[in-house]
Design a protein around this motif. Sequence first.
Motif, mmCIF file in Angstrom:
data_model
loop_
_atom_site.group_PDB
_atom_site.id
_atom_site.type_symbol
_atom_site.label_atom_id
_atom_site.label_comp_id
_atom_site.label_asym_id
_atom_site.label_seq_id
_atom_site.Cartn_x
_atom_site.Cartn_y
_atom_site.Cartn_z
ATOM 1 N N LEU A 72 16.715 -70.746 -47.940
ATOM 2 C CA LEU A 72 17.691 -71.557 -48.210
ATOM 3 C C LEU A 72 17.650 -72.918 -47.540
ATOM 4 O O LEU A 72 18.486 -73.225 -46.604
ATOM 5 C CB LEU A 72 19.182 -70.754 -47.832
ATOM 6 C CG LEU A 72 19.359 -69.458 -48.533
ATOM 7 C CD1 LEU A 72 20.643 -68.767 -47.926
ATOM 8 C CD2 LEU A 72 19.354 -69.559 -49.700
ATOM 9 N N GLU A 75 20.439 -75.593 -46.947
ATOM 10 C CA GLU A 75 21.650 -75.205 -46.231
ATOM 11 C C GLU A 75 21.234 -75.297 -44.852
ATOM 12 O O GLU A 75 22.130 -75.856 -44.009
ATOM 13 C CB GLU A 75 21.970 -73.815 -46.666
ATOM 14 C CG GLU A 75 22.481 -73.542 -48.085
ATOM 15 C CD GLU A 75 22.992 -72.255 -48.270
ATOM 16 O OE1 GLU A 75 23.329 -71.710 -47.643
ATOM 17 O OE2 GLU A 75 22.874 -71.845 -49.498
ATOM 18 N N TRP A 76 20.332 -74.597 -44.164
ATOM 19 C CA TRP A 76 19.899 -74.889 -42.730
ATOM 20 C C TRP A 76 19.530 -76.249 -42.337
ATOM 21 O O TRP A 76 19.849 -76.573 -41.286
ATOM 22 C CB TRP A 76 19.078 -73.663 -42.315
ATOM 23 C CG TRP A 76 17.845 -73.278 -42.867
ATOM 24 C CD1 TRP A 76 17.525 -71.989 -43.845
ATOM 25 C CD2 TRP A 76 16.474 -73.796 -42.883
ATOM 26 N NE1 TRP A 76 16.490 -71.948 -44.278
ATOM 27 C CE2 TRP A 76 15.664 -72.989 -43.531
ATOM 28 C CE3 TRP A 76 15.955 -74.952 -42.318
ATOM 29 C CZ2 TRP A 76 14.318 -73.264 -43.945
ATOM 30 C CZ3 TRP A 76 14.641 -75.107 -42.325
ATOM 31 C CH2 TRP A 76 13.925 -74.188 -43.108
ATOM 32 N N ASP A 87 24.565 -71.268 -36.822
ATOM 33 C CA ASP A 87 24.916 -71.062 -38.152
ATOM 34 C C ASP A 87 23.401 -71.241 -39.002
ATOM 35 O O ASP A 87 23.254 -70.475 -39.964
ATOM 36 C CB ASP A 87 25.945 -71.760 -38.622
ATOM 37 C CG ASP A 87 27.335 -71.790 -38.177
ATOM 38 O OD1 ASP A 87 27.673 -70.391 -37.743
ATOM 39 O OD2 ASP A 87 28.152 -72.446 -38.282
ATOM 40 N N ARG A 91 21.721 -68.708 -41.393
ATOM 41 C CA ARG A 91 21.153 -68.761 -42.860
ATOM 42 C C ARG A 91 19.595 -68.549 -43.060
ATOM 43 O O ARG A 91 19.067 -67.944 -43.999
ATOM 44 C CB ARG A 91 21.455 -70.239 -43.178
ATOM 45 C CG ARG A 91 22.837 -70.446 -43.112
ATOM 46 C CD ARG A 91 23.919 -69.544 -44.129
ATOM 47 N NE ARG A 91 23.689 -69.496 -45.713
ATOM 48 C CZ ARG A 91 24.016 -68.548 -46.503
ATOM 49 N NH1 ARG A 91 24.807 -67.467 -45.970
ATOM 50 N NH2 ARG A 91 23.861 -68.778 -47.704
ATOM 51 N N LYS A 94 18.737 -64.864 -43.099
ATOM 52 C CA LYS A 94 19.278 -64.097 -44.493
ATOM 53 C C LYS A 94 18.042 -63.730 -45.400
ATOM 54 O O LYS A 94 18.050 -62.603 -46.015
ATOM 55 C CB LYS A 94 20.252 -64.979 -45.161
ATOM 56 C CG LYS A 94 20.906 -64.205 -46.277
ATOM 57 C CD LYS A 94 21.821 -65.114 -46.780
ATOM 58 C CE LYS A 94 22.841 -64.581 -47.971
ATOM 59 N NZ LYS A 94 23.633 -63.523 -47.397
#
Length: 493
Positions: A72, A75-76, A87, A91, A94
């Motif tokens: 992702l 997102e990161w 956070d 991600r 994941k």
Amino acid sequence: MGKTTGFLEYEREEAKERNPLTRLNDWKEHTEQMDDKTLHEQSARCMDCATPFCHIGMDIGGMTSGCPIHNLIPEWNDLVYRGKWKDALERLMKTNNFPEFTGRVCPAPCEGSCTVEISSPAVTIKNIEQAIIDKGFENGWITPRIPAIRTGKKIAIVGSGPAGLAAADQLNQAGHSVTVYERAERAGGLLTYGIPNMKLEKEIVERRIQLLTQEGIDFVYSTEVGKDITADQLKEQYDSVILCVGAQKQRDLVLEGREAKGVHYAMDYLTGSTRGLLNENVPAHQQIDARDKDVIVIGGGDTGADCVATALRQNCRSITQFGKYPKLPEARTPDNMWPELPNIFTMDYAYEEAEAKFGKDPRQYTVQTKKLVSDKEGNLKELHTVQTVFTTDEEGKAVLKEVPGTEKVWPAQLVFIAIGFEGTEQPLLHQFGVKATNQIIEAKHGDYRTNVDGVFAAGDARRGQSLIVWAIQEGREAAREVDKYLMGSTVLA
């Protein structure tokens, strides 16, 4: 994502490398860590592109485009830009079991398909990924995850490379009891023995193995399945078996003089070098020293480059690498458009080191080896070549032709064959009774079942020689299918 105009405001910066001549005196990683300010700016370059091609993970034009494990990435990148490192780690983990490996040795097909790459240099995704996982370990955010419930199901995984490790990690977290069998003295497969320290220090691999062990995975070392324990014994003792044995049968050269002393497979050389650094008992055929020798590497890929770097650290007298293809262009050609992986000229760490030491790039292009010549004692003394050119025949097929008058003799006391791998080793497959075509196990991608009930296959053993990210992807997916096979449904993504 990140800063809307970041890709317009900041130039691409990559992790700095240590001085080539300095790093030739050791076996440490050749890159340095990026500072937080640079990482903040580089993550800001991730644009709000609506459709992030960086994680499509598919083959286009015969090459991987985007991330096969579908990281992702936007997102990161955004979380790093905002300073939310923990956070960002969540991600990243994941989708990726081992970012500390991919952040160092993956060729980054994600960057080739980055939308910024259409008109500007891509976001430095790989460097940011490594920074996230390194911070996770440095700050103690990564701790053993002990499954709360055990299912009572037992799974054997043969091979501890990235595919085997990813499958083991996933299945262990699903609550199954996992045992990984490895014929070498340590886990990691090519991560440990095939990739030199300069790209991936072995303490990084060992740290992850220790973590997996703390989480409940059993590793059985120096045990060759098919010899020390039979396939039937595994099938009797376990509810399922996954074959992640790689594609380690090296492709050989068939030419005059191949039997000369001093001609070796590249992987034997790299493995022996690493085993020596790890103070392991190195077998005679892997005890190879390039000191004061003229070394030639046949094969233009990454394995060949690693041989170059290793020979330099052993103080070879000269180093040359042969490739059969022409020199790549400096920029994409019309038949290599985005989002394909850019097929362009680059200076790998090994070539920078050779240029710094000897004053020139060691690569020679469109070279075909004709024969190897030995002295009276059978020791290699020289190598004969001819230049070639690619033309097309009447049917439009590419044909390799020799160029008259370009014959050359090269002094050589060591030659390393680095022309790829043919597939997996066959005796083990015969013992399990699994079908194979062209030395690759027959098991459909996405399903991973072999023709033998309860026996699955993943990674290079199933798909052939490939990238570490494909191995991780296959290990994760095979784990999902095994979980489904054992439980009727799956908790794994």
